[in-house]
Write a protein that holds these residues in place. Sequence first.
Motif, PDB file in Angstrom:
ATOM      1  N   GLY A   1      -2.602  -1.266  -8.254  1.00 47.78           N
ATOM      2  CA  GLY A   1      -2.911   0.022  -7.967  1.00 47.78           C
ATOM      3  C   GLY A   1      -3.446   0.368  -9.390  1.00 47.78           C
ATOM      4  O   GLY A   1      -4.755   0.951  -9.459  1.00 47.78           O
TER       5      GLY A   1
ATOM      6  N   ALA B   1       2.548   1.820  -3.315  1.00 48.21           N
ATOM      7  CA  ALA B   1       1.688   2.141  -4.370  1.00 48.21           C
ATOM      8  C   ALA B   1       1.180   3.687  -4.173  1.00 48.21           C
ATOM      9  O   ALA B   1       0.995   4.608  -4.953  1.00 48.21           O
ATOM     10  CB  ALA B   1       0.322   1.244  -4.189  1.00 48.21           C
ATOM     11  N   LEU B   2       0.969   4.187  -2.909  1.00 52.00           N
ATOM     12  CA  LEU B   2       0.756   5.597  -2.676  1.00 52.00           C
ATOM     13  C   LEU B   2       1.867   6.441  -3.158  1.00 52.00           C
ATOM     14  O   LEU B   2       1.614   7.574  -3.608  1.00 52.00           O
ATOM     15  CB  LEU B   2       0.327   5.618  -1.127  1.00 52.00           C
ATOM     16  CG  LEU B   2      -1.010   4.993  -0.601  1.00 52.00           C
ATOM     17  CD1 LEU B   2      -0.957   5.188   1.013  1.00 52.00           C
ATOM     18  CD2 LEU B   2      -1.972   6.229  -0.970  1.00 52.00           C
TER      19      LEU B   2
ATOM     20  N   VAL C   1      -5.577   3.073  -6.056  1.00 52.58           N
ATOM     21  CA  VAL C   1      -4.834   3.002  -4.960  1.00 52.58           C
ATOM     22  C   VAL C   1      -5.697   3.322  -3.713  1.00 52.58           C
ATOM     23  O   VAL C   1      -5.811   4.555  -3.765  1.00 52.58           O
ATOM     24  CB  VAL C   1      -3.483   3.985  -4.864  1.00 52.58           C
ATOM     25  CG1 VAL C   1      -2.729   3.840  -3.761  1.00 52.58           C
ATOM     26  CG2 VAL C   1      -2.840   3.463  -6.130  1.00 52.58           C
ATOM     27  N   GLN C   2      -6.176   2.553  -2.941  1.00 54.97           N
ATOM     28  CA  GLN C   2      -6.882   2.755  -1.738  1.00 54.97           C
ATOM     29  C   GLN C   2      -6.372   2.036  -0.508  1.00 54.97           C
ATOM     30  O   GLN C   2      -5.670   0.950  -0.799  1.00 54.97           O
ATOM     31  CB  GLN C   2      -8.330   2.412  -2.064  1.00 54.97           C
ATOM     32  CG  GLN C   2      -8.535   1.247  -2.593  1.00 54.97           C
ATOM     33  CD  GLN C   2     -10.082   1.173  -3.246  1.00 54.97           C
ATOM     34  OE1 GLN C   2     -10.958   1.519  -2.463  1.00 54.97           O
ATOM     35  NE2 GLN C   2     -10.217   0.715  -4.515  1.00 54.97           N
TER      36      GLN C   2
ATOM     37  N   LEU D   1       1.014  -1.131   0.025  1.00 50.56           N
ATOM     38  CA  LEU D   1       0.017  -0.084   0.042  1.00 50.56           C
ATOM     39  C   LEU D   1       1.007   1.309   0.196  1.00 50.56           C
ATOM     40  O   LEU D   1       0.566   2.328  -0.935  1.00 50.56           O
ATOM     41  CB  LEU D   1      -1.042  -0.027   1.301  1.00 50.56           C
ATOM     42  CG  LEU D   1      -1.562   1.294   1.484  1.00 50.56           C
ATOM     43  CD1 LEU D   1      -2.500   1.753   0.444  1.00 50.56           C
ATOM     44  CD2 LEU D   1      -2.127   1.210   2.778  1.00 50.56           C
TER      45      LEU D   1
ATOM     46  N   GLY E   1       2.302  -3.144  -5.773  1.00 50.52           N
ATOM     47  CA  GLY E   1       1.441  -2.251  -5.579  1.00 50.52           C
ATOM     48  C   GLY E   1       0.980  -1.470  -6.880  1.00 50.52           C
ATOM     49  O   GLY E   1       0.012  -0.985  -7.028  1.00 50.52           O
TER      50      GLY E   1
ATOM     51  N   ALA F   1       1.928   6.596  -6.833  1.00 46.35           N
ATOM     52  CA  ALA F   1       0.623   7.434  -7.351  1.00 46.35           C
ATOM     53  C   ALA F   1       0.752   8.783  -7.099  1.00 46.35           C
ATOM     54  O   ALA F   1       0.572   9.869  -7.932  1.00 46.35           O
ATOM     55  CB  ALA F   1      -0.792   7.031  -6.632  1.00 46.35           C
TER      56      ALA F   1
ATOM     57  N   LEU G   1      -6.308  -1.798  -0.298  1.00 46.27           N
ATOM     58  CA  LEU G   1      -5.009  -2.571  -1.096  1.00 46.27           C
ATOM     59  C   LEU G   1      -4.352  -3.376  -0.105  1.00 46.27           C
ATOM     60  O   LEU G   1      -3.724  -4.224  -0.572  1.00 46.27           O
ATOM     61  CB  LEU G   1      -4.081  -1.652  -1.909  1.00 46.27           C
ATOM     62  CG  LEU G   1      -3.250  -2.119  -2.829  1.00 46.27           C
ATOM     63  CD1 LEU G   1      -4.220  -2.495  -3.999  1.00 46.27           C
ATOM     64  CD2 LEU G   1      -2.502  -1.026  -3.530  1.00 46.27           C
TER      65      LEU G   1
ATOM     66  N   ILE H   1      -3.278   4.858 -10.609  1.00 41.88           N
ATOM     67  CA  ILE H   1      -1.752   4.759 -11.337  1.00 41.88           C
ATOM     68  C   ILE H   1      -2.187   4.328 -12.644  1.00 41.88           C
ATOM     69  O   ILE H   1      -2.980   3.348 -12.900  1.00 41.88           O
ATOM     70  CB  ILE H   1      -1.194   3.613 -10.639  1.00 41.88           C
ATOM     71  CG1 ILE H   1      -1.003   4.091  -9.269  1.00 41.88           C
ATOM     72  CG2 ILE H   1       0.104   3.083 -11.363  1.00 41.88           C
ATOM     73  CD1 ILE H   1       0.074   2.838  -8.278  1.00 41.88           C
TER      74      ILE H   1
END
Length: 309
Positions: free
Chosen positions: A223, A47-48, A228-229, A44, A219, A51, A232, A130
């Motif tokens: 994503g 991925a954050l 991306v939340q 997560l 990720g 993004a 995930l 993403i």
Amino acid sequence: MGPFLEILFGGLMTGMLYSLIALGFVLIYKASGVFNFAQGAMVLFAALAMARFAEWIPKYSGIANPIVVNVLAFAGAFVVMIGVAWSIERLVLSRLVNQEGITLLMATLGVTYFLEGLGQTLFGSDIYKIDVGMPKDPIFLLEKTFEGGLLVNKEDLYAALIAAAMVALLALFFQKTATGRALRAVADDHQAAQSIGIPLSTIWVIVWSVAGFVALVAGVIWGSKLGVQFSLSLVALKALPVVILGGLTSVPGAIIGGLVIGVGEKLSEVYVGPLLGGGIEIWFAYVLALLFLLFRPQGMFGEKIIDRV
């Protein structure tokens, strides 16, 4: 036959993504004996970072080329994950050497909630997108073999190929490089590795960095598929049954376990789900993992530990 193969291919592609996440668990456990419950949070967080960097780079640098933006965002997220890996090893694990397994597990649980909270503080809690350019339209395969061919989503196909390439690269890394051989030596026997001059702390940082890179790739793929939340991190926890099936110490087990669960949950949902009211895909992996824990707790390829008195 065509619909069955479509479900089978879909399960194999999803299973390869599960395998990629499960590799993060296996790598860390083999090298340090720590069951890293924070792997989902690392997926997560990575991925954050990817993004948000992809949003911030065009905004503050003026770079508009999407390929350049994605490369820079990926590189920035990788640097962040190396920093996360270094911090976890230096600030947490190095201070808990030779502690009980439950202590280390609780430490990784603490890291999990810390990363989720830090991710929300640094990057926000909205749902982010993403876009790495993977096409989302379906294609037909094997049209000459089956009437109408097999309908496959391009994004799923590309994601599976990327995951497979990552798995192959990691296998080569472990088998062919000096660092990889040192990692395997540490996994086999910490004290013996230390006696021949292999620095454990350095190896652990490398392992966590590799796990961070794996988390970043996973990720980005998830994503791109789901957005991306914060849910995930729950998707990433589907890798837990994978490592139980394959064995906590087995890289091939992580791969095969992921494929078994990916195919099994898709086939059971389609063919058994209507008889039981649906929803099998949600719990299939965990029930299968429970059966393995009851009858073969070391997994398909894990090492069976025998205590002699």
